[in-house]
Every structure is written in structure tokens, then in C-alpha cells.
Scaffold this motif. Structure first.
Motif, short mmCIF file in Angstrom:
data_model
loop_
_atom_site.label_atom_id
_atom_site.label_comp_id
_atom_site.label_asym_id
_atom_site.label_seq_id
_atom_site.Cartn_x
_atom_site.Cartn_y
_atom_site.Cartn_z
N SER A 1 77.18 89.03 55.30
CA SER A 1 77.32 88.03 54.45
C SER A 1 77.89 86.73 54.77
CB SER A 1 78.41 88.68 53.36
OG SER A 1 78.37 87.92 52.15
N GLY B 1 88.23 83.42 43.81
CA GLY B 1 86.86 84.17 43.30
C GLY B 1 86.25 84.37 44.77
N PHE C 1 78.96 85.01 58.56
CA PHE C 1 78.77 83.60 58.82
C PHE C 1 79.06 82.66 57.86
CE2 PHE C 1 75.21 82.46 56.65
CZ PHE C 1 74.67 83.69 55.96
N PRO D 1 77.85 92.31 51.02
CA PRO D 1 78.84 92.22 49.85
C PRO D 1 79.09 90.94 49.49
CG PRO D 1 79.60 92.24 52.38
CD PRO D 1 78.08 92.53 52.32
N VAL D 2 78.99 90.78 48.20
CA VAL D 2 78.73 89.28 47.45
C VAL D 2 79.43 89.25 46.08
CG1 VAL D 2 76.87 88.09 48.58
CG2 VAL D 2 76.44 89.81 46.66
N ASP E 1 77.49 86.21 41.10
CA ASP E 1 76.34 85.07 41.06
C ASP E 1 75.44 85.14 42.06
OD1 ASP E 1 78.29 84.63 43.27
OD2 ASP E 1 78.55 82.70 42.93
N ALA F 1 83.87 91.22 40.35
CA ALA F 1 82.18 90.67 40.72
C ALA F 1 82.19 89.29 40.01
CB ALA F 1 81.20 91.35 40.07
N ILE G 1 85.23 86.58 38.96
CA ILE G 1 86.50 86.05 38.66
C ILE G 1 86.43 84.52 37.79
CG2 ILE G 1 88.73 85.05 39.71
CD1 ILE G 1 88.46 88.10 39.99
N LYS H 1 82.70 81.03 35.59
CA LYS H 1 83.00 81.66 36.57
C LYS H 1 84.13 80.45 37.37
CE LYS H 1 79.82 80.30 39.93
NZ LYS H 1 78.88 80.47 41.23
N MET H 2 85.21 81.06 38.40
CA MET H 2 85.62 80.21 39.10
C MET H 2 84.78 79.68 40.22
SD MET H 2 89.34 81.01 41.19
CE MET H 2 90.54 81.39 39.79
N LYS I 1 84.05 76.28 43.18
CA LYS I 1 84.36 75.32 43.91
C LYS I 1 83.95 73.78 43.32
CE LYS I 1 82.44 77.21 47.82
NZ LYS I 1 82.84 78.11 48.90
#
Ligand code: TYM
Length: 332
Positions: free
Chosen positions: A6, A18, A39, A145-146, A149, A184, A186, A195-196, A198
Motif C-alpha cells: 500500500s 482517516g 511506500f 489495505p486501503v 475511497d 473504511a 472516517i 470523509k475526513m 487532507k
């Protein structure tokens, strides 16, 4: 051991809750019985304008945060995307397998280009999901794992893998998304149906892991709550309270039902006050550890270099297969 892979973009000074609950915590857990590749997606970061100095700083901050939360460089390859040229190289081949209309259907492009209009968005933002497919397929992971979104990008990745395998020869594994239902998505503390994020959340809506813990506590206490007064999990009727219960439950490993029982007859203020304490207890040591790791830049570069070596070997081998299968003449 099954492989996991991921990535995360270094587009803020800090990861947020999130990122942590939706994805990063699963990275830490999956390390134990998987072979992990994690990464920092700096190639993805420049799909929107970045200040070069800030990008470099944030990339190292991202590495420090991954270590602070428990990603162990002895188990996991932690690397920086731009240091492995195979990502951009495979991306080109996959772009040539992607339909224009297929790329256009990606909803994140629509969302992210909505503000300035499609004309103002970069072509890189448009082809972003194809680079992501390359990131994934190079390592032939079983699981990715994500958060929710990213689901559509994972579907595109599987489609492209299948198309390549069918057109040429079986080369890629079809990766499975690893998305924990409970965390999945937040949501924003000020706008609990969004969604929360950035890029989209207001400062009050987002809890950053490296924020001053007092500020995070205040944000929790001022979270938007719902009409009514009973504390129960109901995403439709009570998105704000449900989000707080989700965060509470995942940080304490207590079930939602258990929390509902504890707060029966109590007010929203009680829940928020207690959750603020839980959050402070979580972020304080995390922040200290990250700041300490940032003191030793040499150690961070060593970790990234070790990750680069591990990742590069795997990526190069896959890329060599692809180059040969597509019909490129080998160099001497
Ligand atoms: P990024 O950097 O936006 O986010 C990193 C991870 O955090 C998850 N996430 C959330 N989960 C739950 N609730 C939220 N509010 C929330 N916000 C973010 C994201 O789903 C993600 O798992 N395109 C990716 C980075 C990437 C990647 C990859 C991921 C590039 N190549 C290959 C997996 C595999 C991104 O922008 O994530």
C-alpha cells in the motif's frame, strides 16, 4: 507468506485519523504474517502543485510517522515511490491499455478537478489511477489495505491486470482490496457525511496525528453532533455520533455495543470529553516518537534505502517480464 502493498501521499505535515484508522493501522497489523511493501507516493503528490522543499520534508516526515506507528523496517520494505523508476515505466504501458472513457469514469478525478474545472487539472491527475495500478501490480501483492475511497482504483487495477494477462501472457496477480468495513470511511468532524480529508476538510474537521494534543482534544469536544440526545450508532440518523463511536471503539478495542451501553442515559458532552482523553493518550506518545525519529535523518535515509533495495529487486523483475512480453527489444 502472502504479500501486501500500500501507499500514502506525502501531501500534509501529518497523517490524520482517516489515514490511520482506514489504512495505516491495518498496515501495522498485516506486517506480522505477510510480506509487506509500503511506500510514500511522492509521484502521486505532484499531480497537484507542490513546493519542492516542502515535498522533501513531508516525505521524510511520512517515513518517521510510519516508523512511529509501528511499521518495522526489519519486516516491511518502506520505500519512496520516486526512487523506483519502474513505477513510472510500467504506468506508461498500462496507460496504453486504458480506455480514455475508462479513465474518465474515475470519480476521484471528477472530485479533485471540480474546483478549478477540468481544463485546469493536470494530465497527471487524470492518469493518477493508472500510476496507482502500476504501483500495485509491480509487486504482485495478494492484498492492498486501503480506505473505501480507493476501492474504484483497485477495481481499475484488477481490470488492467486482467487485460494485460489476457492480451500477452499471465504476468500479474489480481490483487484484493483489504478494506475494514468499520473504519473504511472516517468522516469530517464538522461535516460528518463527508470523509475526513487532507485536501477538503476544514481545520476543525480533521484530526492530525502530529497536531498539538490539546488542539485535537478541543476539536473532538467541538465536533458537530446530531439532533436528539441519545448515544447510539446509526449512520443515517446520527452520522456525527456514529463517527465518534467508530473512532472511540477502534482506539480502545471496545465494541460499539459496549460503548452504547456505557453511555446510555449520558449526554453527547460526556462522550466527547472521554473520547478527547482517549485521543490525547493515543497521539501524545505517537507525536513524541515521531519528533524523536525526525532528529536522526541519517537513520531515516537508511531505512528508505533498505526499502528501496528490497522493492527495486521485485519491481525490476516484474518490469523485465513486461518489457519482454510487450515486444520491446532487449538492450545488450
Ligand atoms: P491517501 O494518501 O489519500 O490516503 C492514504 C490512505 O488513507 C485512506 N484514507 C481514509 N480511510 C478512511 N477514512 C478516511 N477519511 C480516509 N482518508 C484517507 C486512503 O484510503 C488510503 O488508503 N491513491 C492513494 C495512495 C496510493 C496507493 C497506491 C494506495 C498511491 N498508490 C497503491 C494503495 C496502493 C492515496 O491518495 O491515498
Amino acid at each position: 507468506r502472502p504479500r501486501v502493498l500500500s501507499g500514502i501521499q506525502p501531501t500534509a505535515d501529518s497523517f490524520h485519523f482517516g489515514n490511520y484508522l482506514g489504512a495505516l493501522r491495518q498496515w501495522v497489523d498485516l506486517q506480522r504474517d505477510h510480506q509487506p511493501f509500503f511506500f510514500i507516493a511522492d509521484l502521486h503528490a505532484i499531480t497537484v502543485e507542490q513546493d519542492p522543499k516542502v515535498l522533501r520534508e513531508r516525505t521524510l516526515r511520512a517515513a518517521a510517522q510510519l516508523l512511529a506507528m509501528g511499521i518495522d523496517p526489519e519486516r516491511s520494505a518502506i520505500f519512496v515511490q520516486s526512487q523506483i523508476p519502474a513505477h513510472a515505466q510500467l504506468s506508461w504501458v498500462l496507460q496504453c491499455l486504458t480506455g480514455f472513457g475508462e479513465a474518465r469514469r474515475m470519480t476521484q478525478f471528477k472530485d479533485k478537478s471540480a474546483k478549478g474545472g477540468e481544463g485546469a487539472a493536470s494530465v497527471g491527475l487524470f492518469t493518477y489511477p493508472i500510476l496507482q495500478a502500476a504501483d500495485i501490480l509491480l509487486y504482485r501483492p495478494h492484498y492492498v489495505p486501503v480506505g473505501e475511497d480507493q476501492r474504484q482504483h483497485l477495481e481499475l487495477t484488477r481490470d488492467l491486470a486482467q487485460r494485460f494477462n489476457h492480451r500477452y501472457k499471465k504476468t500479474f496477480r489480481l490483487p484484493e482490496p483489504y478494506i475494514l468495513k468499520s473504519t473504511a470511511k472516517i468522516t469530517d468532524l464538522q461535516d460528518p457525511t463527508a470523509k475526513m480529508s487532507k485536501s477538503a476538510s476544514s481545520p476543525g474537521g480533521i484530526i492530525e496525528l502530529l497536531d498539538d494534543p490539546k488542539v485535537s482534544a478541543k476539536k473532538i469536544r467541538s465536533a458537530v453532533t446530531d439532533s436528539g440526545s441519545d448515544i447510539r450508532f446509526d449512520v443515517e440518523e446520527k452520522p456525527g455520533i456514529s463517527n465518534l463511536l467508530t473512532i472511540y471503539s477502534s482506539l480502545t478495542a471496545r465494541s460499539i455495543a459496549d460503548l452504547e451501553e456505557e453511555y446510555a442515559g449520558k449526554g453527547y458532552g460526556d462522550l466527547k470529553k472521554d473520547l478527547a482523553d482517549v485521543v490525547v493518550d493515543f497521539v501524545t506518545p505517537f507525536r513524541d516518537r515521531t519528533l524523536e525519529l525526525l532528529e536522526d535523518q541519517q537513520q531515516l535515509s537508511d531505512v528508505i534505502e533498505q526499502g528501496r533495495q528490497t522493492a527495486s529487486e521485485v519491481a525490476q523483475a516484474t518490469l523485465a517480464d513486461v518489457w519482454q512480453r510487450v515486444g520491446f527489444v532487449a538492450a545488450n
